[in-house]
Structure formats: C-alpha cells, structure tokens
Write a protein that holds these residues in place. Structure first.
Motif, mmCIF file in Angstrom:
data_model
loop_
_atom_site.group_PDB
_atom_site.id
_atom_site.type_symbol
_atom_site.label_atom_id
_atom_site.label_comp_id
_atom_site.label_asym_id
_atom_site.label_seq_id
_atom_site.Cartn_x
_atom_site.Cartn_y
_atom_site.Cartn_z
ATOM 1 N N UNK A 66 -13.177 2.887 -47.007
ATOM 2 C CA UNK A 66 -12.223 3.755 -46.405
ATOM 3 C C UNK A 66 -12.480 3.747 -45.227
ATOM 4 N N UNK A 67 -13.851 3.417 -44.651
ATOM 5 C CA UNK A 67 -14.102 3.400 -43.206
ATOM 6 C C UNK A 67 -13.308 2.126 -42.825
ATOM 7 N N UNK A 68 -13.432 1.193 -43.354
ATOM 8 C CA UNK A 68 -12.478 -0.191 -43.012
ATOM 9 C C UNK A 68 -11.237 -0.206 -42.893
ATOM 10 N N UNK A 69 -10.932 0.717 -43.752
ATOM 11 C CA UNK A 69 -9.374 1.147 -43.782
ATOM 12 C C UNK A 69 -8.752 2.243 -42.715
ATOM 13 N N UNK A 70 -9.844 2.764 -41.792
ATOM 14 C CA UNK A 70 -9.446 3.820 -41.158
ATOM 15 C C UNK A 70 -9.221 4.920 -41.560
ATOM 16 N N UNK A 71 -9.609 5.319 -43.038
ATOM 17 C CA UNK A 71 -9.519 6.694 -43.494
ATOM 18 C C UNK A 71 -10.412 7.607 -43.103
ATOM 19 N N UNK A 72 -11.697 7.127 -42.642
ATOM 20 C CA UNK A 72 -12.608 7.764 -42.146
ATOM 21 C C UNK A 72 -13.031 7.390 -40.455
ATOM 22 N N UNK A 73 -13.694 8.384 -40.027
ATOM 23 C CA UNK A 73 -14.050 8.241 -38.804
ATOM 24 C C UNK A 73 -15.370 7.527 -38.393
ATOM 25 N N UNK A 118 -18.805 2.804 -37.239
ATOM 26 C CA UNK A 118 -17.320 3.082 -36.830
ATOM 27 C C UNK A 118 -16.628 1.872 -36.925
ATOM 28 N N UNK A 119 -15.501 2.037 -37.362
ATOM 29 C CA UNK A 119 -14.483 0.811 -37.442
ATOM 30 C C UNK A 119 -14.624 0.015 -36.126
ATOM 31 N N UNK A 120 -14.473 -0.971 -36.291
ATOM 32 C CA UNK A 120 -14.378 -2.028 -35.075
ATOM 33 C C UNK A 120 -13.238 -1.694 -34.015
ATOM 34 N N UNK A 121 -12.224 -1.088 -34.550
ATOM 35 C CA UNK A 121 -10.939 -0.919 -33.751
ATOM 36 C C UNK A 121 -11.506 0.696 -32.946
ATOM 37 N N UNK A 122 -12.232 1.323 -33.424
ATOM 38 C CA UNK A 122 -12.646 2.376 -32.814
ATOM 39 C C UNK A 122 -13.013 2.250 -31.211
ATOM 40 N N UNK A 123 -12.625 3.111 -30.299
ATOM 41 C CA UNK A 123 -12.810 2.567 -28.804
ATOM 42 C C UNK A 123 -14.203 3.103 -28.497
ATOM 43 N N UNK A 124 -14.785 3.996 -29.098
ATOM 44 C CA UNK A 124 -16.293 4.107 -28.738
ATOM 45 C C UNK A 124 -17.225 2.938 -28.891
ATOM 46 N N UNK A 158 -16.657 -6.450 -38.696
ATOM 47 C CA UNK A 158 -15.423 -5.334 -38.974
ATOM 48 C C UNK A 158 -15.759 -3.945 -38.725
ATOM 49 N N UNK A 159 -17.327 -3.695 -38.613
ATOM 50 C CA UNK A 159 -17.746 -2.236 -38.254
ATOM 51 C C UNK A 159 -18.651 -2.604 -37.004
ATOM 52 N N UNK A 160 -18.718 -1.281 -36.113
ATOM 53 C CA UNK A 160 -19.502 -1.566 -34.909
ATOM 54 C C UNK A 160 -20.859 -0.603 -35.223
ATOM 55 N N UNK A 161 -21.897 -1.028 -35.047
ATOM 56 C CA UNK A 161 -23.051 -0.145 -35.416
ATOM 57 C C UNK A 161 -23.384 0.445 -33.848
ATOM 58 N N UNK A 162 -23.532 1.621 -33.860
ATOM 59 C CA UNK A 162 -23.929 2.581 -32.492
ATOM 60 C C UNK A 162 -25.359 2.884 -32.359
ATOM 61 N N UNK A 163 -25.992 3.240 -33.498
ATOM 62 C CA UNK A 163 -27.396 3.471 -33.301
ATOM 63 C C UNK A 163 -27.925 3.626 -34.796
#
Length: 322
Positions: A192-199, A131-137, A216-221
């Motif tokens: 587009x993920x980096x630009x927040x056009x995708x979740x 997810x984008x690093x700005x995503x609160x998840x 810039x991106x956060x890896x969750x799993x």
C-alpha cells in the motif's frame, strides 16, 4: 564368575545413584528437536530459525524441525513453548515483539521472563523510515515538515510489532500527529505504500530493503546507532536531527524455564557458532541483519531492558493491542 557378578552389581548401583535427568542430559539429544516459530513461514524470524536449525542438525546429530505456529501477535506459539516440557526438545524463536507483548497484553498466560529461559541472541536489524519515491520529501526534516502541516497515515505489520513501535516513537519524539494503519504483515503494508495509499512506514529494514535498492521507496533515516552498511548514504535519526529513535529489532532462541543448564549452554554454544559461520553471516547480512551471537546472560539482559523500555512507551502512548 562371582567377580563378574559383583562388578555388574557395582555398575547397576552406580547407575541407580545417577538421577534420570542427568542421564537424559548426557544423552541429549536422542530424538528430533521441535523449533517453534510463532510467525508465518517465509518471514524474517522464520528464515533465521531455519538457517540456524539447519546448521545445528549436524553437531546435535538430530533433526531440528521448524514448526510454524503464527497467531495472537506471536503469543500463540510462545505460550505453547512455555507450557512444553523443560527437557531441551522444544525451542522457541522470539523477537522484540515478545518483549513488547508483556505490556501490550496484560493477561498473557505466560511470562517472557519467568516462563522461558534465554539461550542465544542471534541477530539484529534496525528499522528505517521509508516513503514512496514520488514523495517530495528528500530527508527527515522535510518529512517532519509535512507531518506538522497535516496528519499522515503510517502503516505497520500489525499492532505491537516493531514497525508500529517505531511509528509511535516517531510521533512521540517528533511531536507529530500520525494515523496508525495496522496490517497483517509487512508485505501488505509495503504494497500500500508502493501504491501511495500510505504516507510512510517505519519498516523492518530486511522487508523494505529490496524496494529501497530498486528505487521504489526512499529511505530517510535508520533507527540504528550507526549507519547501516547496506545503506551508507542514509543517516541515523540522530544524525538527521531527531534523538531517542534508537530501535533494534532482534531475533533469538529460548527454551521453557527449568531446562537444564547443561542443555541450554550446549545449544547456545552451537547456535553462536552457527551465526558466525561465513555462509550464514554473509546471507543474513545481505538481508539487512547483523549477526550477534550472544549467550544466555547477555540475551537475558537484552530481554529485561526491552521489556522495561517498551512498558513505559506503551503506557505513555496508550498503545493498544487492537
């Protein structure tokens, strides 16, 4: 004089008794080899093919020429290879995509299992939910809570590609509603993920790794059975609480069906040696790949297993090519 003439006659008779195919195999290769890569230059499969092809040039004493033939979800180049002469001079790079294509495109003009013969399984790489690093998840469970609260947009490098499969498997196993957004390649989807056009994207690890490392991106799993050496702090899906998400994208080398076994075995042996060379293994490991080096039988079993597995998932999720 008669003795010499008789010897020549005996030699000629002996050569005549040897099948031409056997003579060609003994002399293999005596001209450059064409290595078809059914993806664009610079992509993950292309990089692996070029590394291995370069290393095999020396032991085979002939150039291995990479021929990029992208198109039709990697089926264009695969069909060209399947219809080529089974003489060892046409190789094809394949990935998990080709195993999935067997059910995604019912009218394919070639069969992965019947028209092509496995030579060497070269490397694997997992997928990673990013997810984008700005995503609160901050973890998988928080992400799934988002997905259950509203439908999320997930990108991929195209219909039927491993990232698309990862997205569909995630939706299936987590019982969430996601909107798939296909792109023509991993790079534009990541942009587009980096630009927040995708979740989110269930991305090929080698493609998203630089952005994860860069913050810039956060890896969750990750979809591997064990944590990946380059992302030791990122749990597997199973560890994070979601089972059934094991996916390994892979790349390997095949030839047209009917290629003489002696040629297949020789190229397989050299390819396996190549991926185990320290300079090759270190470079691909740094990109997120795990060198494997399986021979024809093991590789054939991988192909057979993945064709069957994804046939069921394509049917259950009603995945379409377009």
């Amino acid at each position: 004089m008669n003795t010499r003439r008789n010897a020549l006659h005996v030699m000629a008779a002996a050569l005549a008794a040897v099948p031409l195919g056997a003579l060609a195999q003994a002399d293999y290769p005596n001209k450059p080899v064409r290595y078809i890569v059914p993806f664009a230059a610079g992509g993950l499969t292309d990089v692996m093919a070029r590394l291995v092809g370069q290393k095999l040039t020396e032991p085979l004493k002939q150039p291995v020429v990479i021929d990029n033939k992208p198109g039709a979800n990697a089926n264009l180049g695969a069909d060209m290879a399947a219809k080529s002469a089974a003489d060892g001079y046409t190789w094809l790079a394949i990935t998990l995509t080709h195993a999935v294509n067997q059910s995604l495109f019912p009218g394919l003009p070639y069969s992965l299992e019947k028209s092509l013969t496995p030579v060497a399984h070269l490397a694997t790489s997992p997928l990673v939910l990013v997810v984008n690093a700005s995503n609160p998840a901050r973890n998988l469970q928080e992400f799934l809570a988002q997905a259950k609260a509203k439908s999320l947009n997930g990108g991929s490098s195209g219909n039927g590609t491993p990232p698309h499969l990862g997205l569909e498997l995630l939706a299936l196993n987590a019982k969430i509603d996601v909107q798939h957004v296909p792109y023509k390649g991993g790079a534009p989807s990541l942009n587009d993920l980096l630009g927040s056009q995708l979740d989110f994207i269930v991305s090929n690890l080698p493609e998203s790794l630089p952005y994860i490392k860069g913050g810039k991106l956060r890896a969750l799993a990750v979809t591997s059975v064990k944590r990946h050496a380059l992302l030791p702090d990122v749990p597997t899906f199973s560890e994070a609480g979601l089972a059934g998400m094991e996916i390994e994208n892979w790349t390997g080398l095949v030839m047209p069906a009917g290629t003489p076994k002696s040629i297949v075995d020789r190229v397989a042996a050299e390819a396996i040696k190549a991926v185990k060379l320290s300079d090759v293994s270190e470079r691909v490991a740094g990109m997120g790949f795990t060198p494997t080096g399986m021979g024809p039988n093991e590789f054939g079993a991988v192909i057979q297993k993945d064709v069957a597995r994804w046939r069921e998932i394509v049917k259950e999720r009603n995945i379409k090519a377009n």
